[in-house]
Scaffold this active site. Structure first.
Site, PDB file in Angstrom:
ATOM      1  N   GLU A 189      22.880   4.996 -12.731  1.00 39.25           N
ATOM      2  CA  GLU A 189      22.553   4.915 -14.147  1.00 39.25           C
ATOM      3  C   GLU A 189      21.697   6.126 -14.524  1.00 39.25           C
ATOM      4  OE1 GLU A 189      19.889   1.740 -15.303  1.00 39.25           O
ATOM      5  OE2 GLU A 189      21.197   1.340 -17.011  1.00 39.25           O
ATOM      6  N   GLU A 221      15.708  -1.601  -9.568  1.00 39.08           N
ATOM      7  CA  GLU A 221      14.722  -1.422  -8.493  1.00 39.08           C
ATOM      8  C   GLU A 221      13.513  -2.351  -8.686  1.00 39.08           C
ATOM      9  OE1 GLU A 221      13.297   2.538  -8.681  1.00 39.08           O
ATOM     10  OE2 GLU A 221      11.934   2.279  -6.979  1.00 39.08           O
ATOM     11  N   GLY A 249      13.398  -4.936 -10.699  1.00 39.43           N
ATOM     12  CA  GLY A 249      13.912  -6.308 -10.718  1.00 39.43           C
ATOM     13  C   GLY A 249      14.006  -6.885  -9.315  1.00 39.43           C
ATOM     14  N   GLY A 293      14.525  -4.444 -17.241  1.00 42.52           N
ATOM     15  CA  GLY A 293      14.135  -3.123 -16.764  1.00 42.52           C
ATOM     16  C   GLY A 293      15.083  -2.669 -15.674  1.00 42.52           C
ATOM     17  N   SER A 294      14.573  -1.833 -14.789  1.00 47.72           N
ATOM     18  CA  SER A 294      15.435  -1.235 -13.779  1.00 47.72           C
ATOM     19  C   SER A 294      15.765  -2.230 -12.665  1.00 47.72           C
ATOM     20  CB  SER A 294      14.750  -0.010 -13.190  1.00 47.72           C
ATOM     21  OG  SER A 294      13.545  -0.396 -12.582  1.00 47.72           O
ATOM     22  N   CYS A 340      21.047  -0.102 -21.643  1.00 54.04           N
ATOM     23  CA  CYS A 340      21.492  -0.641 -20.354  1.00 54.04           C
ATOM     24  C   CYS A 340      22.998  -0.856 -20.325  1.00 54.04           C
ATOM     25  CB  CYS A 340      20.761  -1.939 -20.062  1.00 54.04           C
ATOM     26  SG  CYS A 340      20.773  -3.051 -21.462  1.00 54.04           S
TER      27      CYS A 340
HETATM   28  P1  NDP Z   1      11.240  -0.232 -15.297  1.00 51.33           P
HETATM   29  O1  NDP Z   1      11.895  -1.256 -14.463  1.00 51.33           O
HETATM   30  O2  NDP Z   1      10.533   0.869 -14.633  1.00 51.33           O
HETATM   31  O3  NDP Z   1      10.202  -0.880 -16.305  1.00 51.33           O
HETATM   32  C1  NDP Z   1      10.461  -2.033 -17.061  1.00 51.33           C
HETATM   33  C2  NDP Z   1       9.155  -2.741 -17.342  1.00 51.33           C
HETATM   34  O4  NDP Z   1       8.593  -3.212 -16.128  1.00 51.33           O
HETATM   35  C3  NDP Z   1       8.096  -1.837 -17.967  1.00 51.33           C
HETATM   36  O5  NDP Z   1       7.308  -2.614 -18.831  1.00 51.33           O
HETATM   37  C4  NDP Z   1       7.325  -1.387 -16.754  1.00 51.33           C
HETATM   38  O6  NDP Z   1       6.025  -0.948 -17.061  1.00 51.33           O
HETATM   39  C5  NDP Z   1       7.287  -2.668 -15.936  1.00 51.33           C
HETATM   40  N1  NDP Z   1       7.102  -2.483 -14.509  1.00 51.33           N
HETATM   41  C6  NDP Z   1       7.208  -1.351 -13.768  1.00 51.33           C
HETATM   42  N2  NDP Z   1       6.958  -1.621 -12.465  1.00 51.33           N
HETATM   43  C7  NDP Z   1       6.695  -2.953 -12.383  1.00 51.33           C
HETATM   44  C8  NDP Z   1       6.407  -3.849 -11.305  1.00 51.33           C
HETATM   45  N3  NDP Z   1       6.346  -3.436 -10.043  1.00 51.33           N
HETATM   46  N4  NDP Z   1       6.201  -5.164 -11.577  1.00 51.33           N
HETATM   47  C9  NDP Z   1       6.310  -5.628 -12.850  1.00 51.33           C
HETATM   48  N5  NDP Z   1       6.582  -4.827 -13.908  1.00 51.33           N
HETATM   49  C10 NDP Z   1       6.787  -3.506 -13.679  1.00 51.33           C
HETATM   50  O7  NDP Z   1      12.403   0.290 -16.236  1.00 51.33           O
HETATM   51  P2  NDP Z   1      12.288   1.317 -17.421  1.00 51.33           P
HETATM   52  O8  NDP Z   1      11.200   0.970 -18.308  1.00 51.33           O
HETATM   53  O9  NDP Z   1      12.305   2.675 -16.845  1.00 51.33           O
HETATM   54  O10 NDP Z   1      13.647   0.972 -18.211  1.00 51.33           O
HETATM   55  C11 NDP Z   1      14.843   1.501 -17.887  1.00 51.33           C
HETATM   56  C12 NDP Z   1      15.686   0.530 -17.081  1.00 51.33           C
HETATM   57  O11 NDP Z   1      15.759  -0.744 -17.710  1.00 51.33           O
HETATM   58  C13 NDP Z   1      17.107   0.980 -16.953  1.00 51.33           C
HETATM   59  O12 NDP Z   1      17.520   0.865 -15.627  1.00 51.33           O
HETATM   60  C14 NDP Z   1      17.882   0.031 -17.830  1.00 51.33           C
HETATM   61  O13 NDP Z   1      19.201  -0.183 -17.466  1.00 51.33           O
HETATM   62  C15 NDP Z   1      17.102  -1.203 -17.754  1.00 51.33           C
HETATM   63  N6  NDP Z   1      17.303  -2.023 -18.948  1.00 51.33           N
HETATM   64  C16 NDP Z   1      18.073  -3.147 -18.854  1.00 51.33           C
HETATM   65  C17 NDP Z   1      18.343  -3.901 -19.972  1.00 51.33           C
HETATM   66  C18 NDP Z   1      19.145  -5.139 -19.891  1.00 51.33           C
HETATM   67  O14 NDP Z   1      19.117  -5.915 -20.835  1.00 51.33           O
HETATM   68  N7  NDP Z   1      19.863  -5.407 -18.832  1.00 51.33           N
HETATM   69  C19 NDP Z   1      17.823  -3.519 -21.280  1.00 51.33           C
HETATM   70  C20 NDP Z   1      17.013  -2.356 -21.261  1.00 51.33           C
HETATM   71  C21 NDP Z   1      16.777  -1.638 -20.128  1.00 51.33           C
HETATM   72  P3  NDP Z   1       5.809   0.585 -17.501  1.00 51.33           P
HETATM   73  O15 NDP Z   1       6.772   0.902 -18.563  1.00 51.33           O
HETATM   74  O16 NDP Z   1       4.469   0.590 -18.029  1.00 51.33           O
HETATM   75  O17 NDP Z   1       6.018   1.380 -16.260  1.00 51.33           O
END
Ligand code: NDP
Length: 482
Positions: free
Chosen positions: A391, A241, A243, A238-239, A294
């Site tokens: 990004e 932030e 992470g 995920g993001s 990503c």
């Molecule tokens: P987020 O980090 O917001 O969300 C990723 C996942 O984490 C979702 O399931 C989200 O739930 C969950 N989440 C949100 N907040 C928390 C928390 N505090 N604790 C634990 N889990 C949480 O990212 P996005 O979904 O917006 O995805 C986009 C981002 O992911 C981009 O920055 C992209 O670069 C990155 N990404 C990286 C990849 C890689 O392999 N390096 C691959 C794909 C994406 P919910 O969706 O329900 O909010």
């Protein structure tokens, strides 16, 4: 987009192959159960804003239940099931995914907004390939280079984003199960449907109860899951932030962590590159999956001497992209996954213009309903611009130029991220020279956005740590044996 060039008739993929239930429970201990406090949310089709289904929101007691089910399955069955037996389940899952791939591809496009030709021809084949690949490793772990008698870690909490819902699930679940771990996975709030069908596939494959648990919900559900005392490992994509917040939560605990985060990849085109191929690579690099990738090639670095020619051909190529119904087999650019993501893309693009970059998009009619953003090009971008640093995670390309290979390296590495990069040149020696100096987990040469389950993927710097895919992907799910 310029339908005057080639007026294509609509060629929609049938929805009839998909059977979406009106509501879904949580998948815990091998069965679908109601959430403890009965909370639900809706998942919609981002191309039409139509509600697809009511989804359960897992609360603290549901997370307790899911972790307990995963622990029971680990201690009672899976952790001690021989590798060659685990492999059979993974092979079975891979075969069922292939059998149900059309259904899964349509469902993925409906819930995510991605073009059917991508979900059908890229996502689903890679999902099945991932399970096949790790099925092959399950009985050979002692030869993987991680010690003589490697052991599973235990219960893995896995949290994934919305851009490749089923593919991210496969990248997480296949190696975890191959190594003998059990999992609790949380899909993204906006794209839970294929994970729930995957739960059905686990039932169909006869996977022992509790080996895979799927808990749906939003960020809070993810937070509860990764903070739960009963888990041994967290795998997050995920993001950056989020992470970072997860890394803080886990610091000082015994839990293992792997992070796959954001990126701002440079796609570097030298003057000796085959220009037409490079233009295809640039288009695929940033407009594939609406740029919700990503490792997208979101910064084009083009050598000054060929910049005008590359940009002319790129604009011409972008004018032939077809934006519209994700289920139409002719569609190149589908819907943006959510209103929130669309707002972020709009905001950063407006900032790009305000900071002085020149914005261009081909003539393009956007559908009235749903979330859409046209393929967009920014020229006159400098390294200080936010569109060159942050990004955007959308179909927006920032173009910078360079004169020498050293300058290309300097600019490419001038980012807090380090996930991927691309190099386009006729010279093999230059490819190797560049690959040696680019601080990126993956460097593609004369291609872009190509994936294979045998090839490790992951980042440097703020793009995270740990690798997924290949032999390296096993390490995140193994403890050293005695
Ligand atoms: P987020 O980090 O917001 O969300 C990723 C996942 O984490 C979702 O399931 C989200 O739930 C969950 N989440 C949100 N907040 C928390 C928390 N505090 N604790 C634990 N889990 C949480 O990212 P996005 O979904 O917006 O995805 C986009 C981002 O992911 C981009 O920055 C992209 O670069 C990155 N990404 C990286 C990849 C890689 O392999 N390096 C691959 C794909 C994406 P919910 O969706 O329900 O909010």
């Amino acid at each position: 987009m310029t339908s005057k060039l080639f007026p294509y008739s609509p060629a929609p993929e049938s929805r009839a192959v998909v059977n979406i239930a009106s509501s879904y429970g949580l998948f815990i201990g091998g069965e679908f159960v109601e959430p403890d406090d009965g909370e639900t949310f809706k998942t919609i089709n981002p191309a039409s804003e139509e509600v697809l289904a009511e989804i359960s929101e897992a609360g603290p007691r549901d997370i307790d239940r899911a972790v307990a089910a995963a622990r029971k399955a680990f201690d009672g069955v899976w952790g001690s099931t021989p590798g060659k037996e685990r492999a059979k389940y993974l092979f079975r899952i891979a075969r069922i995914i292939q059998e149900r791939s059309r259904e899964l591809a349509v469902l993925e496009s409906l819930d995510n907004g991605k073009p059917i030709k991508e979900s059908r021809d890229v996502d689903l084949p890679l999902v099945a390939a991932h399970f096949f690949y790790y099925a092959g490793w399950a009985d050979k772990l002692e030869h993987a280079g991680f010690g003589a008698n490697p052991k599973p870690i235990g219960v893995a909490a896995q949290v994934i984003p919305w851009n490749f819902p089923l593919m991210m699930l496969a990248w997480k679940i296949a190696p975890a199960l191959a190594c003998g771990n059990t999992v609790v996975l949380k899909p993204a709030e906006t794209t839970p449907l294929t994970a729930l069908v995957f739960a059905e596939i686990c039932q169909q494959a006869g996977l022992p109860a509790g080996v895979v648990n799927i808990v749906t919900g939003a960020g809070d559900t993810g937070k509860m899951l990764i903070g739960h005392d009963g888990i041994d490992k967290v795998a997050f994509t995920g993001s950056t932030e989020v992470g970072r917040a997860i890394a803080k939560t886990l610091a000082g605990t015994r839990k293992r962590l792997s992070l796959e985060l954001g990126g701002k990849a440079a796609n570097i085109v030298f003057d000796d590159a085959p220009i037409d191929e490079a233009v295809e690579g640039i288009v695929g690099g940033i407009f594939f999956n609406q740029g919700h990738v990503c490792c997208a090639g979101s910064r084009l670095l083009v050598q000054e001497s060929v910049a005008d020619e590359v940009l002319d051909r790129l604009r011409r190529r972008m004018s032939t992209l077809r934006l519209g119904d994700p289920l139409d087999k002719n569609t190149d650019v589908g819907a943006i996954n959510s209103f929130e993501q669309l707002a972020r893309i709009r905001e950063l693009s407006d900032i790009g213009e305000a900071e002085g970059a020149q914005r261009w998009s081909p003539a393009c009619e956007l559908p009235e309903r749903g979330f859409w953003f046209p393929p967009t090009l920014f020229t006159g971008v400098t390294q200080a611009h936010r569109i060159a640093r942050e990004e955007i995670f959308g179909p927006v390309l920032s173009v910078l130029t360079f004169r020498t290979p050293d300058e290309a390296i300097e600019k490419a590495n001038n980012t807090p991220y380090g996930l991927s990069a691309g190099v386009w040149t006729d010279k093999g020696s230059r490819i190797l020279w560049m690959a040696d100096r680019l601080r990126a987990g993956v460097v593609w040469a004369n291609t872009f956005n190509k994936f294979d389950p045998a090839s490790p993927f992951g980042g440097y710097k703020e793009s995270g740590f740990g690798r997924e895919g290949g032999r390296h992907g096993l390490e995140a799910y193994l403890a050293k044996g005695k």
